[in-house]
Scaffold this active site. Structure first.
Site, mmCIF file in Angstrom:
data_model
loop_
_atom_site.group_PDB
_atom_site.id
_atom_site.type_symbol
_atom_site.label_atom_id
_atom_site.label_comp_id
_atom_site.label_asym_id
_atom_site.label_seq_id
_atom_site.Cartn_x
_atom_site.Cartn_y
_atom_site.Cartn_z
ATOM 1 N N ASP A 77 4.190 22.695 -13.800
ATOM 2 C CA ASP A 77 5.463 22.603 -13.298
ATOM 3 C C ASP A 77 6.479 23.845 -13.482
ATOM 4 O O ASP A 77 5.933 24.874 -14.088
ATOM 5 C CB ASP A 77 6.162 21.638 -14.264
ATOM 6 C CG ASP A 77 7.376 20.874 -13.801
ATOM 7 O OD1 ASP A 77 7.892 21.084 -12.715
ATOM 8 O OD2 ASP A 77 8.241 20.203 -14.581
ATOM 9 N N TRP A 110 6.454 12.330 -3.593
ATOM 10 C CA TRP A 110 7.153 11.642 -2.137
ATOM 11 C C TRP A 110 8.560 11.773 -1.901
ATOM 12 O O TRP A 110 8.805 11.728 -0.785
ATOM 13 C CB TRP A 110 6.499 10.553 -1.859
ATOM 14 C CG TRP A 110 4.807 10.270 -1.798
ATOM 15 C CD1 TRP A 110 4.024 9.721 -2.725
ATOM 16 C CD2 TRP A 110 3.985 11.069 -0.933
ATOM 17 N NE1 TRP A 110 2.697 9.825 -2.301
ATOM 18 C CE2 TRP A 110 2.810 10.615 -1.282
ATOM 19 C CE3 TRP A 110 4.005 11.731 0.510
ATOM 20 C CZ2 TRP A 110 1.394 11.072 -0.549
ATOM 21 C CZ3 TRP A 110 2.912 12.274 0.972
ATOM 22 C CH2 TRP A 110 1.689 11.922 0.537
ATOM 23 N N GLY A 147 9.284 25.523 -8.344
ATOM 24 C CA GLY A 147 10.475 25.540 -7.493
ATOM 25 C C GLY A 147 11.608 26.222 -8.110
ATOM 26 O O GLY A 147 12.188 27.216 -7.607
ATOM 27 N N LEU A 206 -17.901 24.057 -14.956
ATOM 28 C CA LEU A 206 -16.720 23.185 -15.034
ATOM 29 C C LEU A 206 -16.318 22.196 -13.932
ATOM 30 O O LEU A 206 -16.662 22.097 -12.727
ATOM 31 C CB LEU A 206 -15.739 24.185 -14.906
ATOM 32 C CG LEU A 206 -14.009 23.926 -14.852
ATOM 33 C CD1 LEU A 206 -13.569 23.467 -16.355
ATOM 34 C CD2 LEU A 206 -13.241 25.161 -14.395
ATOM 35 N N SER A 212 2.328 14.021 -7.894
ATOM 36 C CA SER A 212 2.490 12.900 -8.460
ATOM 37 C C SER A 212 2.680 11.648 -7.458
ATOM 38 O O SER A 212 3.313 12.146 -6.060
ATOM 39 C CB SER A 212 3.517 12.757 -9.390
ATOM 40 O OG SER A 212 4.842 12.640 -9.033
ATOM 41 N N THR A 213 2.493 10.403 -7.579
ATOM 42 C CA THR A 213 2.936 9.359 -6.707
ATOM 43 C C THR A 213 4.631 9.309 -6.449
ATOM 44 O O THR A 213 5.089 8.827 -5.620
ATOM 45 C CB THR A 213 2.590 8.048 -7.220
ATOM 46 O OG1 THR A 213 2.882 7.909 -8.771
ATOM 47 C CG2 THR A 213 1.246 7.831 -7.154
ATOM 48 N N HIS A 251 5.259 27.180 -4.965
ATOM 49 C CA HIS A 251 4.128 26.553 -4.496
ATOM 50 C C HIS A 251 2.981 27.363 -4.363
ATOM 51 O O HIS A 251 1.652 27.403 -5.068
ATOM 52 C CB HIS A 251 4.145 25.394 -3.754
ATOM 53 C CG HIS A 251 5.181 24.433 -4.075
ATOM 54 N ND1 HIS A 251 5.187 23.773 -5.633
ATOM 55 C CD2 HIS A 251 6.038 23.726 -3.412
ATOM 56 C CE1 HIS A 251 6.197 22.935 -5.374
ATOM 57 N NE2 HIS A 251 6.704 22.798 -4.196
ATOM 58 N N ARG A 264 8.122 16.222 -21.136
ATOM 59 C CA ARG A 264 7.724 14.818 -20.818
ATOM 60 C C ARG A 264 6.472 14.585 -19.940
ATOM 61 O O ARG A 264 5.848 15.850 -19.685
ATOM 62 C CB ARG A 264 8.970 14.284 -19.870
ATOM 63 C CG ARG A 264 9.254 14.995 -18.649
ATOM 64 C CD ARG A 264 10.168 14.236 -17.729
ATOM 65 N NE ARG A 264 10.574 15.120 -16.640
ATOM 66 C CZ ARG A 264 11.916 15.844 -16.996
ATOM 67 N NH1 ARG A 264 12.664 15.796 -17.946
ATOM 68 N NH2 ARG A 264 12.122 16.612 -15.623
ATOM 69 N N LEU A 265 6.081 13.464 -19.924
ATOM 70 C CA LEU A 265 4.781 13.271 -19.253
ATOM 71 C C LEU A 265 4.710 13.144 -17.952
ATOM 72 O O LEU A 265 3.679 13.304 -17.082
ATOM 73 C CB LEU A 265 4.004 11.902 -19.772
ATOM 74 C CG LEU A 265 3.338 12.501 -21.313
ATOM 75 C CD1 LEU A 265 2.888 10.904 -21.954
ATOM 76 C CD2 LEU A 265 2.062 13.238 -21.103
ATOM 77 N N ARG A 317 1.931 21.426 -20.860
ATOM 78 C CA ARG A 317 3.012 21.555 -19.644
ATOM 79 C C ARG A 317 3.856 22.827 -19.378
ATOM 80 O O ARG A 317 4.508 23.212 -20.624
ATOM 81 C CB ARG A 317 3.886 20.243 -19.845
ATOM 82 C CG ARG A 317 5.038 20.057 -18.688
ATOM 83 C CD ARG A 317 5.675 18.674 -18.428
ATOM 84 N NE ARG A 317 6.471 18.781 -17.223
ATOM 85 C CZ ARG A 317 7.008 17.789 -16.565
ATOM 86 N NH1 ARG A 317 6.518 16.436 -17.160
ATOM 87 N NH2 ARG A 317 7.364 17.719 -15.480
ATOM 88 N N GLU A 356 -3.591 16.645 -27.966
ATOM 89 C CA GLU A 356 -2.788 17.677 -28.341
ATOM 90 C C GLU A 356 -1.926 18.212 -27.343
ATOM 91 O O GLU A 356 -2.253 18.422 -26.345
ATOM 92 C CB GLU A 356 -3.442 18.857 -29.143
ATOM 93 C CG GLU A 356 -4.197 18.278 -30.317
ATOM 94 C CD GLU A 356 -3.432 17.874 -31.432
ATOM 95 O OE1 GLU A 356 -2.229 18.312 -31.923
ATOM 96 O OE2 GLU A 356 -3.822 16.901 -32.127
HETATM 97 C C1 IPE Z 1 5.198 16.250 -12.459
HETATM 98 O O1 IPE Z 1 6.420 17.506 -12.084
HETATM 99 C C2 IPE Z 1 4.321 16.433 -11.406
HETATM 100 C C3 IPE Z 1 3.423 17.594 -11.069
HETATM 101 C C4 IPE Z 1 3.518 18.680 -11.865
HETATM 102 C C5 IPE Z 1 2.490 17.450 -9.975
HETATM 103 P P1 IPE Z 1 7.716 16.933 -11.716
HETATM 104 O O2 IPE Z 1 8.431 18.126 -11.359
HETATM 105 O O3 IPE Z 1 7.398 15.853 -10.590
HETATM 106 O O4 IPE Z 1 8.152 16.061 -12.688
HETATM 107 P P2 IPE Z 1 9.793 15.648 -13.192
HETATM 108 O O5 IPE Z 1 10.435 14.926 -11.756
HETATM 109 O O6 IPE Z 1 10.383 16.757 -13.637
HETATM 110 O O7 IPE Z 1 9.596 14.513 -14.325
HETATM 111 C C1 IPE Z 2 5.600 21.550 -9.927
HETATM 112 O O1 IPE Z 2 6.610 22.317 -9.698
HETATM 113 C C2 IPE Z 2 4.844 21.334 -8.583
HETATM 114 C C3 IPE Z 2 4.832 19.981 -8.075
HETATM 115 C C4 IPE Z 2 5.470 18.998 -8.549
HETATM 116 C C5 IPE Z 2 4.154 19.850 -6.592
HETATM 117 P P1 IPE Z 2 8.134 21.689 -9.184
HETATM 118 O O2 IPE Z 2 8.060 21.804 -7.681
HETATM 119 O O3 IPE Z 2 8.242 20.553 -9.765
HETATM 120 O O4 IPE Z 2 8.863 22.962 -9.736
HETATM 121 P P2 IPE Z 2 10.460 22.854 -10.210
HETATM 122 O O5 IPE Z 2 10.229 21.773 -11.481
HETATM 123 O O6 IPE Z 2 11.197 22.046 -9.344
HETATM 124 O O7 IPE Z 2 10.792 24.010 -10.803
HETATM 125 MG MG MG Z 3 9.192 19.883 -11.516
#
Ligand code: IPE
Ligand code: IPE
Ligand code: MG
Length: 253
Positions: free
Chosen positions: A33, A82, A36, A144, A78-79, A50, A207-208, A201, A220
């Protein structure tokens, strides 16, 4: 026991902790994460983050190979993702091709097996093709397991499992008493891999986000403020050293 890792002849110091060759996690799962925010900080479009994040993937995969970690599951989409603007989603969907077309030879050389979890049938055809080629080519590799979670959502996965199990009961293939934890695990995308030992993370979120809810029951957790494009080998080793200092009790003492 003799050292498993010839290149790690001596245990080594990572920051103030010791990373040892024994007791490494077998399966590491990562919520990658912060792409962006990384881009925003630099005045770049989100998609630049990305792309930069893919470089981190390569670094971490190499390190995981070096450390002989058995499985690395990377949350790539993630789902719920989108919901993002269409151009961003479209760029993300092009990344598997970009990543795998240039990186596949190295994955082969390193005996890495590419797999996926998630609803890949809903991905654009070009994305599916890229993934399919990589999985086919690496299918017989024995090192791996590089497992990409793409269009993955844990709740949807559990719903699907429940439906499948209910169908099996209805058709008298199994009895209600046959439903146990193993039965549920067997109906998840991750059926062939052990549960993650370590969940990482990046980006400061704690969060998950619908990632491996069942499978992470006793993992862990390691959270770091470092944004995914800034995460690197050293940060990864740091997380492993922290893991090694944890005491996993599984409810015991
Ligand atoms: C979780 O990150 C999904 C991925 C890293 C692919 P998000 O950026 O989508 O999660 P939220 O929206 O902050 O919970
Ligand atoms: C994780 O980075 C990648 C995906 C969810 C695809 P983000 O795109 O969620 O980056 P932030 O959380 O907006 O910084
Ligand atoms: Mg994110």
């Amino acid at each position: 026991m003799a050292f498993r890792l010839p290149f790690l002849k001596n245990n080594r110091q990572v920051n103030d902790r010791l990373l040892t060759t024994e007791n490494l996690p077998k399966h590491v799962a990562i919520i990658m994460d912060g792409n962006g925010r990384w881009a925003k900080k630099r005045g770049l479009p989100r998609v630049a983050g990305h792309k930069e994040g893919m470089k981190t993937v390569k670094k971490i995969v190499r390190k995981a190979v070096e450390l002989q970690i058995e499985a690395l599951t990377l949350y790539a989409f993630s789902t719920e993702n989108w919901k993002r603007p269409k151009p961003e989603v479209e760029t993300i969907m092009k990344l598997p091709n970009e990543f795998l077309s240039t990186y596949l030879p190295e994955l082969m050389e390193n005996n890495v097996r590419v797999q996926t979890i998630g609803y890949t049938e809903a991905l654009p055809q070009h994305t599916r093709n890229a993934i399919h080629i990589a999985m086919e080519k690496t299918a017989n590799n024995t090192g791996l397991i590089l497992n990409f979670a793409i269009n993955y959502g844990s709740r949807a996965e559990i719903v699907e499992a429940v439906k499948q199990i209910a169908t099996d009961v209805k058709q008298n293939k199994i009895m209600i008493d046959d439903i146990d934890e193993d039965c549920i695990s067997e109906h998840l995308f991750t059926r062939k891999i052990s549960d993650p030992d370590l969940l990482i993370r990046t980006s400061g979120e704690v969060r998950l986000s619908n990632f491996l809810l069942w499978q992470n029951a006793y993992s862990e957790f390691y959270f770091t403020d470092v944004l995914w494009p800034d995460f690197n080998e050293e940060e990864f080793e740091k997380s492993l050293a922290v893991y090694q200092n944890r005491k996993r009790r599984y409810g015991g003492i």
